[in-house]
Write an enzyme that holds these catalytic residues in place. Structure first.
Site, short mmCIF file in Angstrom:
data_model
loop_
_atom_site.label_atom_id
_atom_site.label_comp_id
_atom_site.label_asym_id
_atom_site.label_seq_id
_atom_site.Cartn_x
_atom_site.Cartn_y
_atom_site.Cartn_z
N ASP A 187 0.91 -1.14 0.00
CA ASP A 187 0.00 0.00 0.00
C ASP A 187 0.95 1.19 0.00
O ASP A 187 1.55 1.49 1.03
CB ASP A 187 -0.88 0.02 1.26
CG ASP A 187 -1.84 1.19 1.24
OD1 ASP A 187 -1.41 2.30 0.86
OD2 ASP A 187 -3.01 1.02 1.58
N HIS A 188 1.10 1.84 -1.15
CA HIS A 188 2.22 2.79 -1.23
C HIS A 188 2.07 3.97 -0.28
O HIS A 188 3.03 4.64 0.04
CB HIS A 188 2.49 3.23 -2.68
CG HIS A 188 1.55 4.27 -3.20
ND1 HIS A 188 0.32 3.96 -3.72
CD2 HIS A 188 1.65 5.61 -3.31
CE1 HIS A 188 -0.29 5.06 -4.10
NE2 HIS A 188 0.50 6.09 -3.87
N ASP A 245 -10.55 1.56 -4.90
CA ASP A 245 -9.24 2.07 -5.34
C ASP A 245 -8.51 2.82 -4.21
O ASP A 245 -7.29 2.75 -4.11
CB ASP A 245 -9.46 3.02 -6.53
CG ASP A 245 -8.16 3.46 -7.18
OD1 ASP A 245 -7.29 2.60 -7.41
OD2 ASP A 245 -8.00 4.67 -7.45
N HIS A 250 -5.71 2.94 1.11
CA HIS A 250 -4.99 4.13 1.61
C HIS A 250 -5.74 4.85 2.75
O HIS A 250 -5.13 5.17 3.77
CB HIS A 250 -4.74 5.13 0.48
CG HIS A 250 -4.15 4.53 -0.76
ND1 HIS A 250 -3.21 3.53 -0.71
CD2 HIS A 250 -4.33 4.80 -2.07
CE1 HIS A 250 -2.86 3.20 -1.95
NE2 HIS A 250 -3.53 3.96 -2.80
#
Ligand code: NDP
Ligand SMILES: O=C1O[C@H](COP(=O)(O)O)[C@@H](O)[C@H](O)[C@H]1O
Length: 516
Positions: A187-188, A245, A250
């Site tokens: 999960d950047h 998304d 996030h």
């Protein structure tokens, strides 16, 4: 031992599946080059680019060169460094579904081990569309690539499934081949400096931790706004939407970092245990009425930004012209636990909003009504604002006396602008994450139980929407989304705080950035 050798990750072969794709070009090659420049990759590594398209090694290196020139925070600089770096890159054309190709890859690996003196470690990075994650894993095993004497690690891109059911199936497939501790789910956002800084801000400051609960915090607001539209990603996005998304991963990950209890040890499993507890405490939406009441779903229509006309979502190429996919999401969420009982977390994300920013606002409760100030002045609530992206930093807003004889109170902001101090040259999230994976450091990757809990929370919303043709609200591209998202807070006596301190005209700024 030189300074660089002491920080370098252990030597490994990096298999980059999807090496001709967008993510590799924009993020992964630049991240590898930055790590090399900083001595975090020593000389005992090789990168094998893998995709179906034919490329010679030289053509592949030329692609990498261009990508670094365009996207890397370090440019190639001296030719010598670039040449040494490029020498570690090779390319092999491979179709994921062709097992013989994997056997050939195994032979290539042996050559690379010998050539670069690599101790048998393997890092498989899957920058591929998700339906290929399962087949690659099986072919890695059947092609003999997991039999070396070193470690094996699988780095896997999002999305991890489409819902809980498909995520379970994917996890099941992977678990036949890799152990949980070998799987690094990206999960950047967890690789971003300021998201990692949340723990430090919370747990290393006497100012904040004693106040970090429902006695002192009125609400938490998390905004992840984007100016971009769906661009060329309609094929993926139209099936996914903002909920899958951005929210499932996030937004919920940032919420967990804000809400979690201090871990008893600074060990990845302890930190991830605390995050899972937050996910478990999220109050599930019991039925579609609750979803309608607390969740706003929007889609951008035609609009404009800075005098430029912008298409509506349904007019974008590769999007169904009757699509009901949400490009905007806002919700009121509660964590039903001792610390957070009664504190609303307002979360929102959207495409085609006026600014690109990610910010977390902690709004504190006002001081008790008192004769000195609170009764005589309209006090502004204290805020702690964590700026995640693209500017990095924090600011706090407090009340102070306005200089002069009339004893009025004014809001004052004190700012620490990290971007101003270190410039815009902080490591990219992908640098940190690749480096961590290569060191076996899994704190900032998501564990299966976190992913599963997040899906089960999100699935209830998706389920309610499936039956509901009316809740989708349209907002003009370039605006702040549906008005209903403002009402959500107004019902509780709050409002969204403007991002980037935009309407802070009346606030005096005390910057902690420029003098250092
Ligand atoms: N791009 C981004 O900014 C982000 C991407 N991601 C995720 O990263 C992953 C990759 O995304 P992205 O790079 O944008 O996708 P692209 O479509 O740009 O690239 C896909 C890559 O997969 C390769 N590929 C496709 N089919 C096969 C096959 N059968 N065998 C071997 N290789 C194959 C393609 O190469 P070829 O056609 O030559 O085979 C290409 O290199 C996805 O999971 C995405 O969700 C996550 C966050 C951001
Ligand atoms: O994962 C994703 O993130 C990007 C936003 O990332 P950021 O680091 O630029 O804030 C988003 O555009 C994309 O739709 C999503 O898949």
């Amino acid at each position: 031992m030189s300074k660089h050798e002491s920080i370098a990750a252990a030597g490994a072969v990096y298999y980059l599946f999807g090496a001709t794709g967008d993510l590799a070009r924009r993020k992964l090659f630049p991240a590898l080059f930055s790590l090399y420049k900083e001595g975090k990759l020593a000389e005992d590594f090789a990168v094998v680019g893998l995709a179906r398209r034919p490329r010679t090694n030289d053509e592949f290196r030329a692609d990498v060169y261009e990508s670094i020139n365009e996207f890397c925070r370090y440019k190639q600089g001296d030719d010598e460094t670039w040449k040494k770096f490029a020498d570690h890159f090779v390319y092999m054309s491979l179709d994921i579904n062709n097992l013989d190709g994997f056997r050939e890859l195994n032979n290539l690996t042996e050559e690379l081990d010998a050539r670069f003196d690599i101790p048998g470690n393997r890092l498989f990075y899957l920058a591929l569309s998700p339906e290929l994650f399962g087949p690659v894993s099986l072919n890695l095993r059947d092609g003999g690539l997991l039999e070396s004497k070193g470690w094996n690690r699988l780095v896997i891109e999002k999305p991890f499934g489409y819902d809980l059911q498909s995520a379970r199936e994917l996890n099941e497939q992977l678990s036949h081949v890799f152990k949980e501790e070998e799987i690094f789910r990206i999960d950047h956002y967890l690789g971003k400096e300021m998201v990692q800084n949340i723990e430090v801000i919370r747990f290393a400051n006497a100012f904040f931790e004693p106040l970090w609960n429902n006695k002192h915090i009125a609400n938490v607001q998390i905004t992840l706004s984007e100016t971009v539209g769906v661009e060329e990603r309609g094929g993926y996005y139209d099936k996914s939407g903002a909920l899958r998304d951005m929210v499932q991963n996030h937004l919920l990950q940032m919420l967990a970092m804000i809400a979690m209890e201090p871990p008893s040890r600074l060990h990845p499993e302890d930190i991830r245990d605390e995050k899972v507890k937050v996910f478990r405490s999220l109050r599930p939406f019991a039925n579609s009425e609750e979803v309608r009441r607390d969740v706003i779903r929007g889609q951008y229509s035609e609009g404009s930004s800075r005098d430029k006309r912008l298409n509506g979502y349904r007019q974008e190429d590769s999007v169904n012209p009757e699509s009901k996919t949400e490009t905007y999401f806002a919700a009121r969420v509660f964590a039903d636990n001792f610390r957070w009982a009664g504190v609303p977390f307002y979360i929102r994300t959207g495409k085609r909003l006026p600014v690109k920013t990610t910010e977390i606002v902690i709004e504190f409760k006002n001081v008790p009504d008192n004769i000195l100030f609170a009764r005589r002045h309209d006090l502004s609530p204290n805020l702690l604002v964590i700026r995640v992206n693209p500017m990095e930093g924090i600011y706090i807003k407090i009340n102070a006396k306005k200089p002069g004889v009339d004893n009025t109170v004014q809001p004052v902001s004190m700012e620490f602008c990290q971007s101003c101090q270190v410039g815009l040259n902080t490591p990219e999230a992908y640098e940190r994450l690749i480096y961590d994976a290569a060191r076996g450091e899994s704190t900032y990757f998501t564990r299966w139980d976190e992913v599963a809990q997040a899906w089960s929370f999100v699935d209830r919303i998706a389920e309610a929407w499936r039956e509901d043709n009316e809740s989708l609200q349209f907002y003009p591209a370039g605006s702040w989304g549906p008005e209903q998202a403002d009402k959500l807070l107004a019902e509780d006596g709050f409002h969204w705080w403007p991002v980037n301190g935009q309407d802070e005209d009346n606030v005096i700024w005390i910057s902690g950035s420029s003098s250092n």
